[in-house]
Design an enzyme around this catalytic site. Structure first.
Site, PDB file in Angstrom:
ATOM      1  N   ARG A 192      20.790  31.836  23.646  1.00  0.00           N
ATOM      2  CA  ARG A 192      20.263  31.361  24.937  1.00  0.00           C
ATOM      3  C   ARG A 192      21.369  30.744  25.790  1.00  0.00           C
ATOM      4  O   ARG A 192      21.264  30.734  27.028  1.00  0.00           O
ATOM      5  CB  ARG A 192      19.117  30.363  24.698  1.00  0.00           C
ATOM      6  N   ILE A 244      14.735  29.680  34.052  1.00  0.00           N
ATOM      7  CA  ILE A 244      14.630  30.368  32.763  1.00  0.00           C
ATOM      8  C   ILE A 244      13.505  29.629  32.038  1.00  0.00           C
ATOM      9  O   ILE A 244      13.488  28.399  31.991  1.00  0.00           O
ATOM     10  CB  ILE A 244      15.966  30.359  31.976  1.00  0.00           C
ATOM     11  N   SER A 245      12.533  30.371  31.519  1.00  0.00           N
ATOM     12  CA  SER A 245      11.325  29.746  30.959  1.00  0.00           C
ATOM     13  C   SER A 245      11.641  28.903  29.730  1.00  0.00           C
ATOM     14  O   SER A 245      12.642  29.111  29.038  1.00  0.00           O
ATOM     15  CB  SER A 245      10.312  30.820  30.566  1.00  0.00           C
ATOM     16  N   GLN A 246      10.732  27.974  29.459  1.00  0.00           N
ATOM     17  CA  GLN A 246      10.816  27.144  28.260  1.00  0.00           C
ATOM     18  C   GLN A 246      10.707  28.039  27.013  1.00  0.00           C
ATOM     19  O   GLN A 246       9.854  28.936  26.975  1.00  0.00           O
ATOM     20  CB  GLN A 246       9.640  26.159  28.303  1.00  0.00           C
TER      21      GLN A 246
END
Ligand code: SAH
Length: 215
Positions: free
Chosen positions: A34, A60-62
């Protein structure tokens, strides 16, 4: 020197505690670096279980949301998946480890170019990307076994419903009244579509009908 390895291991433990129990999904989250998908200034927070800002006012999503959406998609190794909202490319990378091919559409040229560079650097060869309005789907590659939308709209875009195979699953956030957003799973059955509420979420808006961001 920060220890990304141990932060990543802690993230996986936290995801398990939060109910992610599909080992393939956890394995994919563990494999995708990530830190390559977050802006350099947030490098140290790459394995925090939070959404982070990326360029062009997007996020950017959790990781928990990425894991939940991926788990609810119920992927098969042979699935062909359409994603709307490439953003950083992180969700697409997680999907690509779990299915045959990922088709992903983004409206911001700048974000798409960065995502393409990441896919090349990590040697993904089963992700196809396109600049455009994802609410129209990708007719040339339809129908899809699975559809995932990572930006919220008030209604499910009709083109995406049409481009889902019978028995297919779409996971997406829907804007409700009073600033609520619900993540739902939609399944296409022989007599229509069945919708299941999954959880409350917060996504950036799906920008419909304005063509490409060209930025
Ligand atoms: N899946 C992404 C999350 C990105 S946030 C990730 O893993 O990083 C949602 C993205 O949807 C944003 O990049 C935004 O630009 C994009 N988006 C919004 N409306 C869109 C549309 N109509 N078509 C394609 N992309 C869209």
């Amino acid at each position: 020197m920060i220890d990304l390895e141990s932060r990543r291991a802690k993230l996986i433990r936290d995801l398990r505690d939060d109910g992610i129990n599909d080992e393939r999904v956890l394995g994919a989250i563990e494999k995708v670096p990530r830190e390559i998908f977050v802006p350099p200034e947030h490098f140290e927070r790459a394995y925090d279980n939070t959404a982070l800002p990326i360029a062009r006012g997007q996020t950017i999503s959790q990781p928990l949301i990425v894991a939940s959406m991926t788990q609810h998609l119920r992927l098969f190794p042979e699935s062909r998946v359409l994603e709307i909202g490439t953003g950083s490319g992180y969700q697409a990378a997680v999907l690509a480890l779990l299915c045959r091919s990922v088709y992903t559409i983004e409206r911001h040229d700048y974000l798409l170019r960065q995502a393409n560079n990441r896919f090349a650097r990590l040697e993904f060869n089963n992700i196809e990307t396109r600049l455009g309005d994802g609410s129209l789907g990708w007719p040339e590659h339809a129908p899809f076994d699975r559809v995932i939308v990572t930006a919220a709209a008030a209604e499910v875009p009709h083109a995406l419903m049409d481009q889902l195979v019978l028995g297919g699953v779409m996971v997406l956030p829907i804007d409700r009244r009073f600033w609520r957003q619900e993540l739902v799973a939609l399944e296409r059955t022989s007599d229509g579509y069945r919708t299941n509420y999954l959880m409350d979420v917060r996504f950036v808006p799906l920008v419909v009908g304005q063509g490409e961001g060209r930025t």
